[in-house]
Design a protein around this motif. Structure first.
Motif, PDB file in Angstrom:
ATOM      1  N   UNK A   1       3.468 -42.270  -9.810  1.00 28.63           N
ATOM      2  CA  UNK A   1       4.255 -42.044 -10.907  1.00 28.63           C
ATOM      3  C   UNK A   1       3.588 -41.314 -12.147  1.00 28.63           C
ATOM      4  N   UNK A   2       3.020 -40.301 -11.596  1.00 37.42           N
ATOM      5  CA  UNK A   2       2.445 -39.054 -12.574  1.00 37.42           C
ATOM      6  C   UNK A   2       3.086 -37.745 -12.572  1.00 37.42           C
ATOM      7  N   UNK A   3       2.864 -37.226 -13.705  1.00 38.56           N
ATOM      8  CA  UNK A   3       3.492 -35.705 -13.796  1.00 38.56           C
ATOM      9  C   UNK A   3       2.496 -34.851 -14.219  1.00 38.56           C
ATOM     10  N   UNK A   4       2.533 -33.899 -13.676  1.00 34.54           N
ATOM     11  CA  UNK A   4       1.280 -32.675 -13.768  1.00 34.54           C
ATOM     12  C   UNK A   4       1.990 -31.155 -14.554  1.00 34.54           C
ATOM     13  N   UNK A   5       1.618 -30.786 -15.465  1.00 36.60           N
ATOM     14  CA  UNK A   5       1.882 -29.547 -15.943  1.00 36.60           C
ATOM     15  C   UNK A   5       1.531 -28.427 -15.250  1.00 36.60           C
ATOM     16  N   UNK A   6       1.610 -28.333 -14.225  1.00 34.14           N
ATOM     17  CA  UNK A   6       1.160 -27.375 -13.147  1.00 34.14           C
ATOM     18  C   UNK A   6       1.934 -27.022 -11.859  1.00 34.14           C
TER      19      UNK A   6
ATOM     20  N   UNK B   1      -7.145 -32.091  -3.026  1.00 35.05           N
ATOM     21  CA  UNK B   1      -8.251 -31.156  -3.361  1.00 35.05           C
ATOM     22  C   UNK B   1      -7.811 -30.568  -4.553  1.00 35.05           C
ATOM     23  N   UNK B   2      -6.396 -30.105  -4.938  1.00 42.73           N
ATOM     24  CA  UNK B   2      -5.807 -29.571  -5.993  1.00 42.73           C
ATOM     25  C   UNK B   2      -6.035 -30.358  -7.450  1.00 42.73           C
ATOM     26  N   UNK B   3      -5.974 -31.860  -6.919  1.00 46.09           N
ATOM     27  CA  UNK B   3      -5.793 -32.865  -8.243  1.00 46.09           C
ATOM     28  C   UNK B   3      -7.275 -33.243  -8.713  1.00 46.09           C
ATOM     29  N   UNK B   4      -8.362 -32.582  -7.984  1.00 46.30           N
ATOM     30  CA  UNK B   4      -9.656 -32.785  -8.749  1.00 46.30           C
ATOM     31  C   UNK B   4      -9.783 -31.857  -9.992  1.00 46.30           C
ATOM     32  N   UNK B   5      -9.091 -31.190 -10.097  1.00 49.59           N
ATOM     33  CA  UNK B   5      -9.101 -30.239 -11.398  1.00 49.59           C
ATOM     34  C   UNK B   5      -8.074 -30.328 -12.182  1.00 49.59           C
ATOM     35  N   UNK B   6      -7.013 -31.226 -12.068  1.00 48.58           N
ATOM     36  CA  UNK B   6      -5.900 -31.323 -12.999  1.00 48.58           C
ATOM     37  C   UNK B   6      -5.794 -32.917 -13.505  1.00 48.58           C
ATOM     38  N   UNK B   7      -5.374 -32.767 -14.819  1.00 47.62           N
ATOM     39  CA  UNK B   7      -5.181 -34.434 -15.357  1.00 47.62           C
ATOM     40  C   UNK B   7      -3.621 -34.501 -15.605  1.00 47.62           C
ATOM     41  N   UNK B   8      -2.831 -35.430 -15.305  1.00 46.17           N
ATOM     42  CA  UNK B   8      -1.713 -35.737 -15.617  1.00 46.17           C
ATOM     43  C   UNK B   8      -1.415 -35.639 -17.152  1.00 46.17           C
ATOM     44  N   UNK B   9      -0.198 -35.140 -17.353  1.00 49.21           N
ATOM     45  CA  UNK B   9       0.088 -35.224 -18.787  1.00 49.21           C
ATOM     46  C   UNK B   9       0.954 -36.318 -19.265  1.00 49.21           C
ATOM     47  N   UNK B  10       1.616 -37.081 -18.351  1.00 51.18           N
ATOM     48  CA  UNK B  10       2.277 -38.203 -18.468  1.00 51.18           C
ATOM     49  C   UNK B  10       2.516 -39.232 -17.393  1.00 51.18           C
ATOM     50  N   UNK B  11       2.865 -40.430 -17.562  1.00 52.28           N
ATOM     51  CA  UNK B  11       2.935 -41.363 -16.379  1.00 52.28           C
ATOM     52  C   UNK B  11       4.239 -42.223 -16.590  1.00 52.28           C
ATOM     53  N   UNK B  12       4.981 -42.672 -15.537  1.00 51.00           N
ATOM     54  CA  UNK B  12       6.213 -43.401 -15.630  1.00 51.00           C
ATOM     55  C   UNK B  12       5.963 -44.370 -14.519  1.00 51.00           C
TER      56      UNK B  12
END
Ligand code: PEP
Ligand code: MG
Length: 910
Positions: free
Chosen positions: A520-525, A399-410
């Protein structure tokens, strides 16, 4: 699957099921190859009597021949399309291109595998300036008529003629402003008419060509656009990445249009036959009354939950339920469907197996068994090992992922989610976690063995460099820590305690980060997580069925009682490897161990060994109790001695410091103290230098160490049997198995086993207890595998140490290779798999086969296991099953995965 090509047969109607099946002798794979996934499913649904709007498929062969002929329709193919259109006319009573009663069609691509990057959909083909006028008048719905016409011009202009869709959208936005309309639905017939005129003008200006007014020309160009999109750059890139062959071609599906936007007795929607998130057995989806398909996905209007249709149109809802049941029964799988209701008549536009979460997968598999739709075997086969992994780690809350975008991936090297504040230094990570109870994410350019304490204290790990075989990846997996490595977008500035992503984003130490190790995703949150439940009843059922099917046993590699307990909770049937050296890294034990190694006299050494005895006894007792009734393999000390000693380099620096200090001391007492310290450190340095080896991993390890310091192994065996006797006296059933590592010559084993058996027998005699025991060896050196027949005369069990066996078979260092040339070998596909992840079947696997065959020849009841990292890898588990291994042993976190993979291997044999 290839069937005889029927010359010149490029077009099949959706009701040509029998003809297509005959052509492929009933092989569905062949049908899918010819008609693509979408076309084949529509053919199938039509045969089942599901109301599918009449249509036809232009085959993949048509596409391939068109492309091969330099973008020319192959002979007779266009005539066949015209013939199929005539069939649709007679089925629907409408006429293509006829203004009074126009037949309108959609045109969609449909390759064998669903593929992004291909031309998608054009709706409402068959309209033009004259037909739309008459349609508007005759239906008394001018708004409807002009709206569907502008959609045709917009889609055609975009996908066939190449005008960017943003231009069309800009026109619509401007028109809305002009008409003071909030949403598209508020625009009237005149507005859409004006928009369409503008669209055509844009097409003319951008392409120098007219939007074709002739419906047949529209159809022809749309079909060609689908064919050509097979060779579009995005499609080729996707196929390269997904390993799909380039010569399959795409089919084209032409289907009679039905409209969900003709009034309030019309609707359109998408739905699943079960809930795709939880797996609950009820329809799930969205719909809109008086709307066309794309409105549902576009999100411009608030959609209704499918359950609401029960009140809005009860008969339609009932029909949807029936269709869902019918299709599920036929496909024996959950379906994802699109439908349209046109003036009270329900039409199914598409069906396919639905994508679902891991929770839904296990629930649906179990429910379908209970409903008699599938067998237990099928249910177990459907659940994939990585889906089981999902239940073992926390996940970011969807649910929380609906509102944020990852800032980077690896690279997604270790699954699960972790949330915490960033620490760039392992010491800081440890301090924040241990002393301040904070959740920490350790972010490093890469990790090394001396960063492990920080990794263990952290909730998750991120590195900007490194691959799947990097130190960070291996250690994170081993300890079940979520990790993302090789995040190249991150630039870490260790001096200033910050990291940069791109030009603008600067993130400082102490700020929050969330990582998703599954993707492999990074969120600034600071995102919320959910903890899936390993005790999920459906998962437990699937795993218990898996246990019924598998032939391989599953044990765990566990070194401490709570590790062992977890392993047991996850279904382990014993301990396949307890690495006793891990028991000596604890702070209070290390000095005793160091004293034992550096002892200058036998007495001093014996004293140190005696000091270790009670500690080991307690360790083993804990393990035996946790694993009551199950076998516990304890491996005698294995690692190179230098791992227990300080580095010579550090000692030298310390000595230099101490000598410098001497010059500045004024008190004689202090000087005496420092002098004493210098003496101790100097003699330690001498021992360290004497013991140092150029290749310690190939040096005084394992049994070689046991040969040099016999008292050490004897102490361990004494501790094992004292612990075992204590447990047995308390009524705890114990099955100790003593394992001797790194044997390469039978002589090593022979000279060990007799004295050690004596120690064990002596303890048991003293305690007046007899416990069942076994002495065995690891097979981790090629020579041991090749002389397994001799070795099995002494060893009662074998356990393949596939980590060392891979290292020694390939002749590559397991410590260095994965950051060096091995990465290159994997990138260039010289090696298909990392041999430290999946057992190399031709080399290491062959040695294993020899060892198994010859070992069993010497000793029929030889117990054979695998305890390298490969024991938790599904591919390797398949190989172990084939080789006739008795059990695999892996980290506790991988035990459920191994149970499932072992069942898959056994089911493949059926
Ligand atoms: C092995 O070599 O596969 C093994 C299990 O031992 P270690 O990894 O401890 O060397
Ligand atoms: Mg080993």
């Amino acid at each position: 699957m290839s069937a005889q090509k029927t010359p010149n047969k490029y077009v099949y109607l959706f009701n040509d099921y029998d003809e297509v099946m005959t052509r492929y002798d009933g092989e569905w794979d062949g049908v899918r190859g010819l008609l693509g996934g979408k076309g084949a499913n529509l053919l199938d649904a039509t045969r089942l009597g599901i109301p599918v709007p009449p249509g036809f498929t232009v085959t993949t062969e048509g596409c391939n021949d068109y492309l091969a002929a330099g973008e020319e329709f192959p002979a007779d193919s266009w005539e066949q399309v015209l013939g199929a259109i005539a069939s649709l006319e007679s089925m629907t009573g409408k006429q293509f291109g006829n203004a009074d009663n126009p037949l309108l069609v959609s045109c969609r691509s449909g390759a064998r595998f669903s593929m992004p990057g291909m031309m998608d959909t054009i709706l409402n083909i068959g309209l033009n300036d004259e037909i739309v006028e008459i349609l508007a008048t005759r239906t008394h719905r001018p708004r409807f008529a002009y709206d569907i016409y502008r959609r045709l011009v917009q889609m055609f202009g975009g996908v066939v003629m190449g005008v960017p869709d943003e231009v069309f959208e800009a026109v619509i936005t401007a028109q809305r402003r002009e008409s003071r309309a909030k949403v598209d639905a508020d625009l009237d017939a005149n507005a859409w008419k004006a928009v369409t005129i503008r669209f055509k003008e844009i097409i003319r200006t951008y392409t120098g060509k007219e939007f074709p007014n002739d419906p047949y020309e529209q159809l022809k160009q749309a079909t060609e656009a689908v064919f050509r999109s097979w060779n579009g750059k995005r499609a080729i890139d996707y196929r390269n990445a997904a390993g799909i062959e380039h010569d399959l071609g795409t089919a084209v599906n032409i289907q009679t249009m039905v409209f969900g936007n003709i009034g309030d007795d019309s609707a359109t929607g998408v739905f699943m036959s079960r809930n795709a998130t939880t797996g609950e057995p009820q329809l799930e989806g969205d719909y809109l009354i008086n709307a066309q398909g794309e409105d549902v996905v576009a999100g411009t209007r608030a959609t209704l939950r499918i359950g609401q249709l029960k009140d809005d149109m009860p008969k339609m809802f009932e029909e949807l339920e029936q269709i869902a049941r019918r299709l599920e029964k036929h496909h024996r799988n959950m379906q994802d469907m699109e439908f349209t209701i046109e003036q009270g008549k329900l039409w199914l536009l598409q069906t396919r197996d639905g994508k679902r979460t891991a929770q839904a997968e296990v629930r649906i598999a179990v429910d379908m068994v209970n409903e008699g739709l599938i067998s237990r075997e099928e249910a177990v086969s459907r659940v994939q090992p990585d889906q089981v992994d999902f239940f073992l780690h926390p996940q970011l809350d969807p649910k929380a992922l609906q509102d944020v975008k990852p800032i980077a991936s690896g690279l997604n090297v270790s699954p699960g989610a972790a949330v915490g504040i960033i620490a760039f230094e392992p010491d800081l990570a440890e301090r924040w976690a241990k002393e301040e109870g904070k959740n920490v994410i350790l972010v490093r350019p890469e990790t090394r063995p001396d960063d492990v304490h920080g990794m263990l204290a952290a909730k998750g790990v991120v590195t900007s460099k490194g691959g799947r075989t990097s130190h960070a990846a291996l250690v994170a997996r081993q300890f079940g820590k979520p990790a993302v490595v090789g995040v190249e977008e991150i630039e870490i500035d260790l001096d200033n305690h910050l990291m940069r992503i791109g030009e603008d984003l600067v993130i400082k130490e102490g700020e929050s980060l969330s990582i998703d190790g599954n993707h492999g995703l990074i969120y600034y949150a600071d995102l919320p997580t959910v903890v899936p439940d390993i005790n999920n009843p459906s998962l437990i059922k699937i795993l218990s069925w898996a246990d019924d099917f598998r032939k391989l046993g599953v044990r765990a590699n566990a070194d401490y009682p709570d590790d062992a307990q977890r392993a047991r909770d996850y279904g382990a049937e014993g301990i396949g490897l307890c690495r006793t050296e891990h028991m000596f890294f604890a702070e209070e034990r290390l000095p005793i161990m160091q004293r034992m190694i550096t002892a200058s006299s036998p007495t001093e050494r014996a004293e140190a060994i005696a000091g270790l005895l009670p500690m080991q006894r307690t360790d083993f007792e804990g393990l035996f109790r946790a694993m009551e009734g199950q076998p516990v393999i304890i491996r005698l000390l294995d690692p190179p001695l230098h791992e227990f000693l300080p580095s010579a380099h550090d000692l030298m620096l310390e000595l230099t410091d101490l000598k410098l200090r001497m010059q500045h001391l004024s008190s004689l007492k202090e000087m005496d103290g420092v002098l004493e310290e210098i003496k101790t450190k100097t003699s330690l340095l001498e021992r360290v230098e004497t013991l140092s080896e150029s290749n310690p991993m190939l040096g005084t390890r394992g049994v070689r160490l046991g040969m040099l310091i016999p008292g050490l192994y004897q102490m361990q065996v004494q501790a094992i049997f004292e612990a075992a006797c204590r447990c047995a006296t308390d009524g705890v059933e114990v099955h100790p198995e003593v394992m001797i590592p790194l044997v390469s010559h039978v002589g090593e084993l022979e000279s060990m086993v007799d004295p050690l058996t004596e120690v064990a027998d002596k303890v048991m005699a003293e305690q007046g207890v007899n416990v069942e025991k076994m002495f065995g060896t690891m097979i981790e050196i090629p020579r041991a595998a090749l002389t397994a027949g001799e070795i099995a005369n002494t060893a009662e069990f074998f356990s393949f140490g596939t980590n060392d066996l891979t290292q020694t078979t390939y002749g590559i260092s397991r410590d260095d290779a994965e950051t060096g040339f091995l990465v290159h070998y994997l990138q260039t596909r010289l090696l298909k798999d990392n041999p430290f992840t999946s057992i190399d079947p031709e080399g290491v696997g062959r040695l294993m086969q020899i060892a198994i065959d010859e070992g069993k020849e010497s000793r029929e009841d030889l117990e054979i296991g695998v305890c390298g990292e490969h024991g938790g890898d599904p591919k390797s588990i398949h190989l172990c099953h084939k080789l006739g291994v008795d059990y695999v042993s892996c980290s506790p976190f991988r035990v459920p995965i191994a149970r499932l993979a072992a069942a898959h291997a056994a089911l493949e044999d059926l």
